[in-house]
Design a protein around this motif. Structure first.
Motif, PDB file in Angstrom:
ATOM      1  N   CYS A   1       0.821  -1.212   0.000  1.00 47.81           N
ATOM      2  CA  CYS A   1       0.000   0.000   0.000  1.00 47.81           C
ATOM      3  C   CYS A   1       0.859   1.268   0.000  1.00 47.81           C
ATOM      4  CB  CYS A   1      -0.954   0.010   1.192  1.00 47.81           C
ATOM      5  SG  CYS A   1      -0.170  -0.100   2.811  1.00 47.81           S
ATOM      6  N   GLY A   2       2.190   1.097  -0.015  1.00 46.29           N
ATOM      7  CA  GLY A   2       3.058   2.263  -0.081  1.00 46.29           C
ATOM      8  C   GLY A   2       2.865   3.053  -1.360  1.00 46.29           C
ATOM      9  N   PHE A   3       2.488   2.369  -2.458  1.00 44.68           N
ATOM     10  CA  PHE A   3       2.275   3.067  -3.722  1.00 44.68           C
ATOM     11  C   PHE A   3       1.031   3.968  -3.654  1.00 44.68           C
ATOM     12  CE2 PHE A   3       4.874  -0.504  -5.382  1.00 44.68           C
ATOM     13  CZ  PHE A   3       5.894   0.255  -5.919  1.00 44.68           C
ATOM     14  N   SER A   4       0.011   3.521  -2.947  1.00 41.00           N
ATOM     15  CA  SER A   4      -1.180   4.371  -2.809  1.00 41.00           C
ATOM     16  C   SER A   4      -0.866   5.583  -1.944  1.00 41.00           C
ATOM     17  CB  SER A   4      -2.342   3.565  -2.202  1.00 41.00           C
ATOM     18  OG  SER A   4      -2.061   3.161  -0.871  1.00 41.00           O
ATOM     19  N   ALA A   5      -0.021   5.411  -0.932  1.00 38.31           N
ATOM     20  CA  ALA A   5       0.395   6.543  -0.097  1.00 38.31           C
ATOM     21  C   ALA A   5       1.230   7.530  -0.916  1.00 38.31           C
ATOM     22  CB  ALA A   5       1.202   6.039   1.102  1.00 38.31           C
ATOM     23  N   ALA A   6       2.121   7.001  -1.751  1.00 39.62           N
ATOM     24  CA  ALA A   6       2.939   7.857  -2.605  1.00 39.62           C
ATOM     25  C   ALA A   6       2.072   8.600  -3.616  1.00 39.62           C
ATOM     26  CB  ALA A   6       3.996   7.018  -3.327  1.00 39.62           C
ATOM     27  N   ALA A   7       1.094   7.904  -4.190  1.00 41.73           N
ATOM     28  CA  ALA A   7       0.207   8.542  -5.166  1.00 41.73           C
ATOM     29  C   ALA A   7      -0.611   9.654  -4.526  1.00 41.73           C
ATOM     30  CB  ALA A   7      -0.723   7.497  -5.778  1.00 41.73           C
ATOM     31  N   ALA A   8      -1.086   9.426  -3.305  1.00 46.36           N
ATOM     32  CA  ALA A   8      -1.854  10.456  -2.605  1.00 46.36           C
ATOM     33  C   ALA A   8      -0.992  11.690  -2.353  1.00 46.36           C
ATOM     34  CB  ALA A   8      -2.374   9.902  -1.280  1.00 46.36           C
ATOM     35  N   THR A   9       0.263  11.476  -1.996  1.00 44.40           N
ATOM     36  CA  THR A   9       1.185  12.584  -1.765  1.00 44.40           C
ATOM     37  C   THR A   9       1.450  13.350  -3.055  1.00 44.40           C
ATOM     38  OG1 THR A   9       2.273  11.322  -0.004  1.00 44.40           O
ATOM     39  CG2 THR A   9       3.457  13.221  -0.891  1.00 44.40           C
ATOM     40  N   LEU A  10       1.703  12.638  -4.137  1.00 40.00           N
ATOM     41  CA  LEU A  10       1.985  13.285  -5.421  1.00 40.00           C
ATOM     42  C   LEU A  10       0.772  14.051  -5.937  1.00 40.00           C
ATOM     43  CD1 LEU A  10       4.006  10.440  -7.182  1.00 40.00           C
ATOM     44  CD2 LEU A  10       4.901  12.603  -6.322  1.00 40.00           C
ATOM     45  N   TYR A  11      -0.423  13.482  -5.724  1.00 40.76           N
ATOM     46  CA  TYR A  11      -1.617  14.202  -6.176  1.00 40.76           C
ATOM     47  C   TYR A  11      -1.850  15.455  -5.332  1.00 40.76           C
ATOM     48  CZ  TYR A  11      -6.353  15.610  -7.113  1.00 40.76           C
ATOM     49  OH  TYR A  11      -7.450  16.374  -7.433  1.00 40.76           O
ATOM     50  N   SER A  12      -1.568  15.365  -4.053  1.00 34.29           N
ATOM     51  CA  SER A  12      -1.744  16.531  -3.174  1.00 34.29           C
ATOM     52  C   SER A  12      -0.889  17.700  -3.634  1.00 34.29           C
ATOM     53  CB  SER A  12      -1.385  16.161  -1.726  1.00 34.29           C
ATOM     54  OG  SER A  12      -2.218  15.127  -1.251  1.00 34.29           O
ATOM     55  N   ALA A  13       0.250  17.391  -4.244  1.00 33.37           N
ATOM     56  CA  ALA A  13       1.123  18.430  -4.786  1.00 33.37           C
ATOM     57  C   ALA A  13       0.834  18.685  -6.257  1.00 33.37           C
ATOM     58  CB  ALA A  13       2.588  18.041  -4.611  1.00 33.37           C
ATOM     59  N   ARG A  14      -0.183  18.020  -6.805  1.00 37.53           N
ATOM     60  CA  ARG A  14      -0.603  18.140  -8.207  1.00 37.53           C
ATOM     61  C   ARG A  14       0.510  17.773  -9.186  1.00 37.53           C
ATOM     62  NH1 ARG A  14      -4.302  18.233  -5.254  1.00 37.53           N
ATOM     63  NH2 ARG A  14      -6.198  19.484  -5.441  1.00 37.53           N
ATOM     64  N   VAL A  15       1.324  16.797  -8.789  1.00 42.31           N
ATOM     65  CA  VAL A  15       2.355  16.283  -9.682  1.00 42.31           C
ATOM     66  C   VAL A  15       1.748  15.265 -10.640  1.00 42.31           C
ATOM     67  CG1 VAL A  15       4.549  15.037  -9.806  1.00 42.31           C
ATOM     68  CG2 VAL A  15       4.167  16.704  -7.984  1.00 42.31           C
ATOM     69  N   ILE A  16       0.733  14.522 -10.182  1.00 44.90           N
ATOM     70  CA  ILE A  16       0.028  13.573 -11.039  1.00 44.90           C
ATOM     71  C   ILE A  16      -1.423  13.997 -11.171  1.00 44.90           C
ATOM     72  CG2 ILE A  16       1.546  11.663 -10.391  1.00 44.90           C
ATOM     73  CD1 ILE A  16      -0.664  10.632  -8.558  1.00 44.90           C
ATOM     74  N   THR A  17      -2.118  13.399 -12.118  1.00 44.21           N
ATOM     75  CA  THR A  17      -3.510  13.763 -12.379  1.00 44.21           C
ATOM     76  C   THR A  17      -4.461  13.020 -11.439  1.00 44.21           C
ATOM     77  OG1 THR A  17      -3.860  11.995 -13.991  1.00 44.21           O
ATOM     78  CG2 THR A  17      -2.939  14.080 -14.811  1.00 44.21           C
ATOM     79  N   LEU A  18      -5.708  13.497 -11.422  1.00 39.47           N
ATOM     80  CA  LEU A  18      -6.730  12.835 -10.617  1.00 39.47           C
ATOM     81  C   LEU A  18      -6.989  11.430 -11.140  1.00 39.47           C
ATOM     82  CD1 LEU A  18      -8.821  13.025  -8.334  1.00 39.47           C
ATOM     83  CD2 LEU A  18     -10.433  14.004  -9.998  1.00 39.47           C
ATOM     84  N   GLY A  19      -6.957  11.260 -12.464  1.00 35.05           N
ATOM     85  CA  GLY A  19      -7.157   9.940 -13.043  1.00 35.05           C
ATOM     86  C   GLY A  19      -6.083   8.959 -12.627  1.00 35.05           C
ATOM     87  N   THR A  20      -4.845   9.434 -12.536  1.00 28.90           N
ATOM     88  CA  THR A  20      -3.756   8.569 -12.090  1.00 28.90           C
ATOM     89  C   THR A  20      -3.963   8.136 -10.645  1.00 28.90           C
ATOM     90  OG1 THR A  20      -2.220   9.702 -13.578  1.00 28.90           O
ATOM     91  CG2 THR A  20      -1.251   8.391 -11.803  1.00 28.90           C
ATOM     92  N   LEU A  21      -4.419   9.065  -9.818  1.00 33.67           N
ATOM     93  CA  LEU A  21      -4.700   8.732  -8.412  1.00 33.67           C
ATOM     94  C   LEU A  21      -5.750   7.630  -8.324  1.00 33.67           C
ATOM     95  CD1 LEU A  21      -4.314   9.510  -5.350  1.00 33.67           C
ATOM     96  CD2 LEU A  21      -6.327  10.961  -5.647  1.00 33.67           C
TER      97      LEU A  21
END
Length: 371
Positions: free
Chosen positions: A68-88
């Protein structure tokens, strides 16, 4: 029934171990974001933006990994708008959490496990692309990266040691950020006369600084040149130290939050018992898809464990099992609620996850897909 004194040590151990597994993922994620904020040029940031079009594919594949570390990383990256909502969404929906270890321990057929993982990845891929396409068609404005916002809100101190020489003036820095943000999530670039003027002004300013530095160097001896070079080198090293410190502060803050919430959840679940949770799901057979999806929102491995075990025991349909496991993103939701703003968006994302789980679960049920 166990007493609180008996539950606490077990809950503490589980919460500590589960949280500890996330630390490397969080630290590396924050380190990468801080480096992107401090060192990346507008072209580098624009490249990251363009890569966002393939984000759901990468996210769906990474989510399959039983961690589940990848979901935590994705949430962090989305919070900074580095990735898209669809990627999250792609990462959250495909995350397997504890499902895979439970199935392997139960000696489920390898073909069955592969089918479940493939379906979860496919659902994440479809939902992720659909969300990004809808936002694109609605001409949804692409938000600027919020890495600095996260730093300011968490008081990480990344600017406390900002004496390293800057390559751009404040005006040119704003132009760099503007140039990066002109690249939307689909690689489209747009510009106007004002931004072009800023680009020319910055180029002129860079040439002026370069010529001035060249003249300055020619008028001084080699010892001064050496000292100047040494100071620049020291400044870059100093900057990396600030980045590492900031990343560590972010990681510790989020880790503490996750541990405290996980501990509380472990105490509640151990007190109530996983059997009671299983009974709640199986008792609502007519609404099992919806109930399973709601249970999947629990940011704890107990949700995926119970859902998987009920399915393997034959107490849960394929559609209900998939609905719950699609929503179950581990601690990713915890990180999202901790880091992402505005807060109401987090509730909308959670509701969207449940909706995706229910829709895909009903589709499987209507077409009678059995694994």
């Amino acid at each position: 029934m166990e007493t609180f004194a008996e539950i606490l040590p077990h809950a503490f151990e589980h919460a500590f171990i589960d949280t500890l597994k996330l630390v490397p993922f969080l630290f590396v994620t924050y380190l990468a974001m801080e480096a992107l904020e401090h060192y990346a040029s507008s072209k580098s940031i624009a490249a990251v933006r363009r890569a966002g079009t393939a984000g759901p594919v990468i996210g769906a594949l990474l989510g399959v990994v039983p961690q589940c570390g990848f979901s935590a990383a994705a949430a962090t990256l989305y919070s900074a708008r580095v990735i898209t909502l669809g990627t999250l969404f792609a990462v959250f929906l495909s995350t397997s959490d504890e499902m895979l270890p439970i199935m392997i321990a139960a000696q489920a057929p390898a073909g069955f496990i592969a089918e479940v993982l493939a379906i979860k990845a496919l659902c994440g891929l479809i939902a992720g692309f659909a969300i990004d396409v809808v936002l694109r068609l609605r001409h949804h404005a692409v938000e600027a990266m919020r890495i600095r916002d996260l730093c300011e809100r968490d008081h990480c101190g990344c600017d406390d040691e900002s004496d390293a020489p800057s390559a751009l003036s404040d005006a040119c820095q704003k132009h760099e950020e503007s140039a990066a943000n002109r690249i939307d999530d689909w690689g489209a670039e747009y510009s106007n006369g004002e931004e072009r003027g800023a680009e020319l002004a910055c180029a002129s300013d860079d040439r002026h600084e370069h010529n001035h530095a060249h003249d300055y160097d020619r008028g001084h001896d080699h010892s001064r040149d050496y000292a100047h070079a040494h100071n620049r080198s020291h400044g870059h090293a100093h900057g990396f130290g600030a980045i590492a410190k900031s990343s560590l502060v972010h990681t510790l803050q989020v880790t503490l939050f996750i541990f405290l919430v996980s501990l509380a959840l472990e105490i509640v679940i151990d007190g109530v018992g996983e059997d009671a949770l299983a009974s709640f799901i199986s008792a609502n057979s007519n609404l099992s898809v919806v109930v399973s999806a709601i249970v999947g929102l629990i940011p704890n491995c107990a949700a995926s464990v119970v859902l998987t075990e009920l399915y393997l025991e034959g107490a849960l349909s394929t559609g209900a099992m998939l609905a719950g496991l699609l929503v179950s993103a581990g601690v990713g939701l915890l990180v999202l609620f901790r880091a992402n703003r505005p807060m109401h968006e987090n509730f909308l994302i959670a509701a969207g996850l449940v909706a995706c789980g229910v829709v895909f679960g009903f589709i499987v049920g209507v077409f009678g897909i059995a694994l």
